[in-house]
Enzyme design. Structure first.
Site, PDB file in Angstrom:
ATOM      1  N   SER A 103       0.840  -1.201   0.000  1.00 31.49           N
ATOM      2  CA  SER A 103       0.000   0.000   0.000  1.00 31.49           C
ATOM      3  C   SER A 103       0.871   1.245   0.000  1.00 31.49           C
ATOM      4  O   SER A 103       2.037   1.205   0.434  1.00 31.49           O
ATOM      5  CB  SER A 103      -0.893  -0.001   1.244  1.00 31.49           C
ATOM      6  OG  SER A 103      -1.546   1.240   1.416  1.00 31.49           O
ATOM      7  N   TYR A 151      -2.807  -0.333   9.899  1.00 31.02           N
ATOM      8  CA  TYR A 151      -2.769  -0.768   8.506  1.00 31.02           C
ATOM      9  C   TYR A 151      -1.447  -0.373   7.858  1.00 31.02           C
ATOM     10  O   TYR A 151      -0.778  -1.194   7.223  1.00 31.02           O
ATOM     11  CB  TYR A 151      -3.941  -0.146   7.748  1.00 31.02           C
ATOM     12  CG  TYR A 151      -4.001  -0.512   6.283  1.00 31.02           C
ATOM     13  CD1 TYR A 151      -4.531  -1.729   5.880  1.00 31.02           C
ATOM     14  CD2 TYR A 151      -3.529   0.365   5.302  1.00 31.02           C
ATOM     15  CE1 TYR A 151      -4.592  -2.078   4.539  1.00 31.02           C
ATOM     16  CE2 TYR A 151      -3.588   0.032   3.957  1.00 31.02           C
ATOM     17  CZ  TYR A 151      -4.113  -1.187   3.585  1.00 31.02           C
ATOM     18  OH  TYR A 151      -4.166  -1.529   2.246  1.00 31.02           O
TER      19      TYR A 151
END
Length: 259
Positions: A151, A164
């Protein structure tokens, strides 16, 4: 040698076996389809049986060799069971793609231990356990490809990165550790870094048209990503063409990260 023969020698996955977690939807589905159409026998691993059955059925109808395993990657036992069951379908895999993920991002002050542990279990521990299950065998056979989907939050904090972002940053470090251990034996380990892609994982942002438009404007190509945008990069990293590429983070983001 014809151009077709040359390209086949570089990129064909004929005879290879791939396991793709999160392969029933989103980027994982796009990657699984690309690997399957390039010749690999693909096992899709995710939780929801209906989505898995539909995705595998679509690939089979398109002439690919595909199957599925339903598993909960949120526990160590679930990940280990998934690894064993997936290897029973077409044999020990040559390619592992870790795309399954969970995207819980409360503000940092509200981030509790349960969210932290759940995030790390799915996004980091499961890829580690599957790598431990398959990596040594790949090394022994002299060929392997491990690909993690990470990500932008692995590189920069925004939109409440929280646990995350930490998990995705650690996943890129895991790829480098795996590369150090197994690349001398023919196993490359890399990550694909998406920009913003309209997938179920990004449902919260996808529901805000203004935010979606702003994210598209930040790219250099003027649009947000699609699952099929990852096909070429995935086949490259899974094939013989990438034999000298390892420990790398490959950005597939329309220039999002540098604009």
């Amino acid at each position: 040698m014809t151009s077709r023969d040359y390209l086949s020698e570089l990129f064909s996955l004929d005879g290879r076996v791939a396991v793709v977690t999160g392969g029933s939807s989103g980027i994982g589905r796009g990657v699984a389809g690309a690997l399957a159409h390039a010749g690999a026998s693909v096992v899709l691993v995710a939780r929801r049986e209906a989505e898995l059955s539909r995705a595998a059925g679509e690939l089979t109808a398109e002439g690919c060799r595909a199957a599925w395993v339903s598993a909960d990657l949120g526990s160590g036992d679930g990940a280990r069971e998934a690894g064993d069951r997936a290897a029973e379908v077409f044999g020990e895999p040559d390619i592992l793609v870790n795309c399954a993920g969970i995207n819980l991002r409360p503000p940092m002050g509200e981030l509790d231990e349960e969210v932290w542990d759940t995030t790390m279990a799915v996004n980091l521990k499961a890829p580690y356990l599957l790598g431990q299950r398959y990596g040594p065998g790949m090394a022994e056979r002299g060929y392997g490809r491990i690909i993690h989907i990470t990500s932008q939050q692995a590189h920069r904090a925004f939109v409440h990165s929280g646990a995350y972002g930490v998990s995705k940053g650690a996943l890129e470090s895991l790829a480098r550790s795996q590369a150090e251990a197994w690349s001398p034996h023919g196993v490359t380990c890399n990550t694909l870094v998406p920009g913003f892609v309209m997938t179920p994982l990004n449902e919260r942002l996808s529901s805000d048209p203004d935010r979606v438009a702003a994210l598209a404007a930040r790219t250099m190509v003027g649009r947000n990503g699609l699952a099929e945008d990852f096909a070429g990069a995935a086949v490259f990293l899974a094939s013989a063409a990438s034999s000298y590429v390892t420990g790398q983070s490959v950005f597939v983001d329309g220039g999002f990260s540098v604009h």
